[in-house]
Design a protein around this motif. Structure first.
Motif, PDB file in Angstrom:
ATOM      1  N   UNK A 265       0.839  -1.203   0.000  1.00 28.72           N
ATOM      2  CA  UNK A 265       0.000   0.000   0.000  1.00 28.72           C
ATOM      3  C   UNK A 265       0.876   1.256   0.000  1.00 28.72           C
ATOM      4  N   UNK A 266       0.518   2.202  -0.863  1.00 28.63           N
ATOM      5  CA  UNK A 266       1.248   3.468  -0.947  1.00 28.63           C
ATOM      6  C   UNK A 266       0.663   4.442   0.077  1.00 28.63           C
ATOM      7  N   UNK A 267       1.001   4.203   1.341  1.00 26.31           N
ATOM      8  CA  UNK A 267       0.407   4.955   2.445  1.00 26.31           C
ATOM      9  C   UNK A 267       1.469   5.611   3.331  1.00 26.31           C
ATOM     10  N   UNK A 268       2.663   5.816   2.800  1.00 24.07           N
ATOM     11  CA  UNK A 268       3.787   6.280   3.618  1.00 24.07           C
ATOM     12  C   UNK A 268       3.674   7.739   4.051  1.00 24.07           C
ATOM     13  N   UNK A 269       2.843   8.521   3.432  1.00 20.55           N
ATOM     14  CA  UNK A 269       2.719   9.946   3.796  1.00 20.55           C
ATOM     15  C   UNK A 269       2.150  10.108   5.201  1.00 20.55           C
TER      16      UNK A 269
ATOM     17  N   UNK B 250     -10.153  -1.687   5.781  1.00 21.74           N
ATOM     18  CA  UNK B 250     -11.057  -2.324   4.824  1.00 21.74           C
ATOM     19  C   UNK B 250     -10.271  -2.694   3.581  1.00 21.74           C
ATOM     20  N   UNK B 251     -10.610  -3.848   2.991  1.00 24.20           N
ATOM     21  CA  UNK B 251      -9.924  -4.275   1.790  1.00 24.20           C
ATOM     22  C   UNK B 251     -10.823  -5.071   0.866  1.00 24.20           C
ATOM     23  N   UNK B 252     -10.551  -4.943  -0.438  1.00 17.52           N
ATOM     24  CA  UNK B 252     -11.218  -5.776  -1.441  1.00 17.52           C
ATOM     25  C   UNK B 252     -10.420  -7.070  -1.499  1.00 17.52           C
ATOM     26  N   UNK B 253     -11.077  -8.188  -1.160  1.00 20.28           N
ATOM     27  CA  UNK B 253     -10.335  -9.452  -1.056  1.00 20.28           C
ATOM     28  C   UNK B 253     -10.552 -10.379  -2.239  1.00 20.28           C
TER      29      UNK B 253
ATOM     30  N   UNK C  39      -4.131  16.687  -0.579  1.00 22.35           N
ATOM     31  CA  UNK C  39      -2.976  16.596  -1.479  1.00 22.35           C
ATOM     32  C   UNK C  39      -2.977  15.330  -2.327  1.00 22.35           C
ATOM     33  N   UNK C  40      -4.057  14.537  -2.243  1.00 20.56           N
ATOM     34  CA  UNK C  40      -4.144  13.306  -3.025  1.00 20.56           C
ATOM     35  C   UNK C  40      -3.443  12.120  -2.385  1.00 20.56           C
ATOM     36  N   UNK C  41      -3.021  12.251  -1.135  1.00 23.45           N
ATOM     37  CA  UNK C  41      -2.351  11.159  -0.426  1.00 23.45           C
ATOM     38  C   UNK C  41      -3.381  10.282   0.285  1.00 23.45           C
ATOM     39  N   UNK C  42      -3.090   9.004   0.422  1.00 22.16           N
ATOM     40  CA  UNK C  42      -4.056   8.030   0.941  1.00 22.16           C
ATOM     41  C   UNK C  42      -4.248   8.153   2.452  1.00 22.16           C
ATOM     42  N   UNK C  43      -5.532   8.194   2.834  1.00 20.48           N
ATOM     43  CA  UNK C  43      -5.958   8.083   4.228  1.00 20.48           C
ATOM     44  C   UNK C  43      -6.777   6.795   4.302  1.00 20.48           C
ATOM     45  N   UNK C  44      -6.369   5.873   5.157  1.00 22.48           N
ATOM     46  CA  UNK C  44      -7.034   4.572   5.242  1.00 22.48           C
ATOM     47  C   UNK C  44      -8.475   4.681   5.731  1.00 22.48           C
ATOM     48  N   UNK C  45      -9.307   3.768   5.237  1.00 21.64           N
ATOM     49  CA  UNK C  45     -10.690   3.664   5.695  1.00 21.64           C
ATOM     50  C   UNK C  45     -10.735   2.615   6.805  1.00 21.64           C
ATOM     51  N   UNK C  46     -11.307   3.002   7.946  1.00 21.13           N
ATOM     52  CA  UNK C  46     -11.402   2.103   9.091  1.00 21.13           C
ATOM     53  C   UNK C  46     -12.770   2.266   9.752  1.00 21.13           C
TER      54      UNK C  46
END
Length: 112
Positions: free
Chosen positions: A50-54, A67-70, A93-100
């Motif tokens: 996952x590109x979530x390093x920001x 949440x994930x599509x499995x 800024x278009x950076x990923x924020x996880x859905x929980x």
């Protein structure tokens, strides 16, 4: 955007799971983190890049529900086989924020 039927929506298997392991993935083309997520007894543990390093560090993800599509086919990401798509939303800024979920729920619960 075109509309879909409820039957189409039902084909996408989105489940909740808990991150049990997370590691930096410096070999990826874009900065990423490798995730291992426990989706409960029916599905088991699946892994993803996952590109979530920001917004996230690997050690801060352990124990977090995501949440994930499995039911997408596995996808090779460099030397790593990604088995599910971890879901998020873009920040300003278009950076990923996880859905929980906002409360703890049992692993493997399907989104509806």
């Amino acid at each position: 955007m075109s509309t879909i039927s409820f039957d189409d929506f039902q084909k996408v298997d989105i489940r909740v799971g808990t991150v049990i392991r997370a590691e930096p993935y410096p070999e990826a083309r874009k900065p990423a983190i490798k995730l291992w997520v426990d989706f409960g007894d029916e599905v088991g543990v699946k892994k993803s890049s996952a590109q979530i390093t920001r917004h996230y560090q690997p050690e801060g993800l352990i124990g977090r529900q995501v949440l994930g599509v499995i039911n997408f086919p596995p996808r090779q990401i460099g030397a790593f086989m990604s088995e599910f798509l971890c879901l998020g939303l873009p920040d300003p800024d278009g950076q990923v924020v996880l859905i929980s979920p906002d409360q703890a729920v049992p692993n493997g619960g399907r989104m509806y």
